[in-house]
Design a protein around this motif. Structure first.
Motif, PDB file in Angstrom:
ATOM      1  N   LEU A 273     -13.868   3.517  -4.300  1.00 56.65           N
ATOM      2  CA  LEU A 273     -15.215   2.733  -3.928  1.00 56.65           C
ATOM      3  C   LEU A 273     -16.018   3.156  -5.278  1.00 56.65           C
ATOM      4  N   PRO A 274     -16.450   1.903  -5.769  1.00 56.00           N
ATOM      5  CA  PRO A 274     -17.489   1.969  -6.680  1.00 56.00           C
ATOM      6  C   PRO A 274     -18.702   2.750  -6.278  1.00 56.00           C
ATOM      7  N   ASN A 275     -19.234   3.143  -7.522  1.00 53.95           N
ATOM      8  CA  ASN A 275     -20.406   4.326  -6.940  1.00 53.95           C
ATOM      9  C   ASN A 275     -21.600   4.101  -7.837  1.00 53.95           C
ATOM     10  N   ALA A 276     -22.801   3.365  -7.340  1.00 56.87           N
ATOM     11  CA  ALA A 276     -23.773   3.024  -8.121  1.00 56.87           C
ATOM     12  C   ALA A 276     -24.444   4.441  -8.844  1.00 56.87           C
ATOM     13  N   ALA A 277     -24.723   5.543  -8.203  1.00 55.56           N
ATOM     14  CA  ALA A 277     -25.059   6.493  -8.642  1.00 55.56           C
ATOM     15  C   ALA A 277     -24.358   7.322  -9.954  1.00 55.56           C
ATOM     16  N   GLY A 278     -23.048   6.965  -9.817  1.00 59.77           N
ATOM     17  CA  GLY A 278     -22.219   7.546 -10.800  1.00 59.77           C
ATOM     18  C   GLY A 278     -22.461   6.626 -11.886  1.00 59.77           C
ATOM     19  N   VAL A 313     -22.176  -3.425  -7.458  1.00 58.41           N
ATOM     20  CA  VAL A 313     -22.615  -2.069  -7.835  1.00 58.41           C
ATOM     21  C   VAL A 313     -23.025  -1.923  -9.085  1.00 58.41           C
ATOM     22  N   GLU A 314     -21.973  -2.384 -10.245  1.00 58.79           N
ATOM     23  CA  GLU A 314     -22.607  -2.382 -11.608  1.00 58.79           C
ATOM     24  C   GLU A 314     -23.856  -3.178 -11.735  1.00 58.79           C
ATOM     25  N   ALA A 315     -23.654  -4.372 -11.422  1.00 57.20           N
ATOM     26  CA  ALA A 315     -25.154  -5.079 -11.686  1.00 57.20           C
ATOM     27  C   ALA A 315     -26.441  -4.266 -11.243  1.00 57.20           C
ATOM     28  N   ARG A 316     -26.517  -3.758 -10.065  1.00 56.40           N
ATOM     29  CA  ARG A 316     -27.501  -2.879  -9.666  1.00 56.40           C
ATOM     30  C   ARG A 316     -27.687  -1.833 -10.640  1.00 56.40           C
ATOM     31  N   ALA A 317     -26.617  -0.880 -10.888  1.00 54.78           N
ATOM     32  CA  ALA A 317     -26.886   0.199 -12.066  1.00 54.78           C
ATOM     33  C   ALA A 317     -27.309  -0.334 -13.056  1.00 54.78           C
ATOM     34  N   ASP A 320     -31.008  -1.050 -12.713  1.00 57.39           N
ATOM     35  CA  ASP A 320     -31.689   0.089 -12.581  1.00 57.39           C
ATOM     36  C   ASP A 320     -32.141   0.958 -13.808  1.00 57.39           C
ATOM     37  N   VAL A 321     -31.077   0.844 -14.840  1.00 57.16           N
ATOM     38  CA  VAL A 321     -31.337   1.415 -16.169  1.00 57.16           C
ATOM     39  C   VAL A 321     -31.820   0.508 -17.161  1.00 57.16           C
ATOM     40  N   TYR A 322     -31.684  -0.767 -17.092  1.00 57.81           N
ATOM     41  CA  TYR A 322     -31.918  -1.775 -18.325  1.00 57.81           C
ATOM     42  C   TYR A 322     -32.985  -2.558 -17.807  1.00 57.81           C
ATOM     43  N   GLY A 323     -33.344  -2.495 -16.675  1.00 62.52           N
ATOM     44  CA  GLY A 323     -34.377  -3.904 -16.180  1.00 62.52           C
ATOM     45  C   GLY A 323     -33.561  -4.948 -16.170  1.00 62.52           C
ATOM     46  N   GLY A 324     -34.297  -6.123 -16.150  1.00 64.55           N
ATOM     47  CA  GLY A 324     -33.646  -7.333 -15.814  1.00 64.55           C
ATOM     48  C   GLY A 324     -33.541  -8.383 -17.105  1.00 64.55           C
ATOM     49  N   PRO A 370     -25.729 -14.151  -6.151  1.00 63.25           N
ATOM     50  CA  PRO A 370     -27.278 -13.988  -5.937  1.00 63.25           C
ATOM     51  C   PRO A 370     -27.304 -12.272  -6.122  1.00 63.25           C
ATOM     52  N   ARG A 371     -26.354 -11.505  -5.455  1.00 63.21           N
ATOM     53  CA  ARG A 371     -26.216 -10.096  -5.470  1.00 63.21           C
ATOM     54  C   ARG A 371     -26.095  -9.530  -6.810  1.00 63.21           C
ATOM     55  N   CYS A 372     -25.421 -10.456  -7.795  1.00 63.91           N
ATOM     56  CA  CYS A 372     -25.721  -9.675  -9.202  1.00 63.91           C
ATOM     57  C   CYS A 372     -26.620 -10.389 -10.180  1.00 63.91           C
ATOM     58  N   ALA A 373     -27.624 -11.138  -9.588  1.00 66.21           N
ATOM     59  CA  ALA A 373     -28.527 -11.913 -10.156  1.00 66.21           C
ATOM     60  C   ALA A 373     -29.865 -11.080 -10.790  1.00 66.21           C
ATOM     61  N   MET A 374     -29.697  -9.547 -10.646  1.00 64.92           N
ATOM     62  CA  MET A 374     -30.765  -8.974 -11.121  1.00 64.92           C
ATOM     63  C   MET A 374     -31.086  -8.619 -12.526  1.00 64.92           C
TER      64      MET A 374
END
Lengths: 409, 82
Positions: A273-278, A313-317, A320-324, A370-374
């Motif tokens: 499973l992918p892990n956003a924190a990692g 998960v990757e898009a969220r990470a 989180d790090v780079y912004g949008g 939409p879940r990867c659109a950030m």
């Protein structure tokens, strides 16, 4: 000791070509290298996925028999790109054999084609007697690395990462550290994987492969797209010659870019499973290692295999790090997932784009989920002044990598 | 098999399997043609085909001192008689 490390040679074999011109034509033209899977007598008819990122051009190899005899298909790829990258670097035989040059190179699992033949042999009467003297040498997990050392008489250290999809990214990262911390002057780094349906079967059995686009191979995989349905296994290879900056300068070598950071970690938990924190932690490690802030990065090359959850998960990470606003590019839509070769191949493609000041678009990204659109997806070919780029990759077992490169002006 | 037959079979194996064309009878195969220990193991499996039987581990170890085509011919002649 903390030395600067530059790239003085780069080569790739990919489903969209080998030369810079062909690769760039296909990238900018939106041409995919994904093809219908070839029929075979083992698994092609059993797997649900009917496509493969295929190298379909004939490669003329010019290796002597003493070298060919220990090479499976994966080592032919590896030795070819190493030959091309070393030729570009201009490193001479006396340097390669000095003990100050090493190899960091790997593949997902040696040569599966040779391993498959071995399994078939062992199932027969008198199977043990039929095993060839070179079968192990062709198929062992570090076969690519040591076939490269033998071909060039390289006598420095050998690092053979075998961490599936992060294999070549780790090879580049560990090679970079070997030079940075003064253990070697140069390293031949990268990864390769050959055409093989057992790899497809592995992901197919985990329901991770794309299956809905078998009649339109060029339309899959679809990283970050709302209609993505999984990854597509591909084949290929890449090699980078990394070298200590002053060593390269003294001999007047052409410098393609600088390696400025490497982050590497494990999720310490689930194997699949992918892990956003990692992921987030690893991206920050890479940026910190490069002594930059996220705003300094001009382009992020995402791992983006097009699995339904992995991309989210990757898009969220990334957000989180780079912004949008930092542009995010997914290259696997062009080639599928070239497994152990992917981080190195993605690096070579970025070097081409960096040199030309242009960025291609994420292929098959027609409608962003939409879940990867950030994040800021690259959906159109665009001129872009690429000074700093990041390549991120993730593997089964929870392994994460982040490589940072800077244009050398 | 006569020595001549063995010689012809070996020349054919050297050409097709090892890409070595017409090696001299007393040429050092390692020094002249890069014929190494891996090749020697591969050659033994060809010799088993000539002989129509499996070689024992001890018999195989005896072949590790072979350096020339003449050595191989004599080894095959010897193995024929055992």
């Amino acid at each position: 000791m903390n030395r600067r490390v530059v790239i003085t040679g780069a080569a790739a074999i990919t489903p969209i070509g080998r030369t810079e011109d062909r690769i760039m034509d296909n990238l900018l033209g939106g041409v995919s290298g994904v093809r219908p899977i070839r029929s075979d007598d083992l698994l092609a008819r059993q797997v649900h996925c009917g496509v493969f990122g295929t190298v379909d051009e004939e490669i003329e190899y010019d290796f002597p028999r003493r070298n060919r005899k220990t090479m499976g298909p994966v080592s032919f790829y590896a030795c070819q790109v190493a030959t091309e990258a070393l030729a570009q670097s201009g490193l001479t035989e006396d340097v390669l054999t000095s003990g100050r040059v090493g190899v960091a190179y790997g593949s997902t699992h040696g040569s599966p084609t040779v391993q498959r033949d071995l399994y078939l042999i062992l199932g027969r009467e008198g199977g043990l007697r039929r095993i060839g003297a070179t079968d192990y040498l062709k198929s062992m997990v570090h076969t690519t690395a040591v076939n490269i050392t033998r071909l060039f008489g390289i006598t420095g250290r050998v690092i053979s990462s075998g961490t599936a999809c992060t294999t070549s990214a780790q090879a580049i990262g560990f090679g970079y550290e070997a030079i940075r911390f003064g253990r070697q002057e140069a390293m031949v780094c990268g990864g390769a994987d050959e055409y093989d349906t057992t790899t497809v079967a592995v992901f197919d059995s985990l329901l991770a492969c794309s299956t809905r686009w078998n009649d339109r191979p060029e339309s899959t995989p679809r990283p970050f797209d709302v209609q993505r349905d999984g990854l597509v296994v591909g084949e290929g290879a890449s090699a980078l010659v990394l070298e200590e900056l002053e060593h390269a300068r003294r001999r007047g070598a052409q410098i393609l870019a600088e390696v400025i950071g490497f982050g590497c970690s494990n999720n310490g938990g689930d194997m699949i499973l992918p892990n956003a924190a990692g992921v987030r932690r690893t991206l920050l490690m890479g940026i910190e290692d490069a002594r930059l802030s996220p705003d300094d990065v001009d382009l992020v090359s995402a791992h983006a295999t097009a699995t339904p959850m992995g991309d989210v998960v990757e898009a969220r990470a990334i957000a989180d790090v780079y912004g949008g606003s930092t542009p995010v590019l997914a290259l696997k839509g062009y080639m599928g997932h070239t497994m152990g070769a992917c981080g190195g191949i993605e690096t070579v493609l970025l070097l081409h784009m960096m040199k030309r000041g242009v960025v291609t678009r994420s292929l098959n990204l027609d409608e962003v989920d939409p879940r990867c659109a950030m994040v800021n997806h690259v959906t159109q070919v665009a001129e872009m002044d690429l000074r700093v780029v990041s390549v991120q990759n993730f593997a089964f077992g929870g392994v994460n990598t982040c490589l940072m490169y800077r244009r050398f002006d | 098999m006569s020595r001549q037959t063995i010689h012809e079979l070996l020349l054919d194996v050297f050409k097709t399997r090892f890409e070595i064309d017409n090696p001299g009878l007393d040429e050092n195969l390692r020094e002249t043609y890069d014929f190494d220990s891996i090749d020697a193991i591969e050659l033994l499996s060809e010799l088993e085909t000539f002989l129509g039987r499996e070689l024992t581990q001890d018999e195989k170890k005896q072949a590790m001192d072979i350096r020339t085509l003449r050595d191989i011919e004599e080894y095959v002649l010897r193995m024929q008689q055992t």
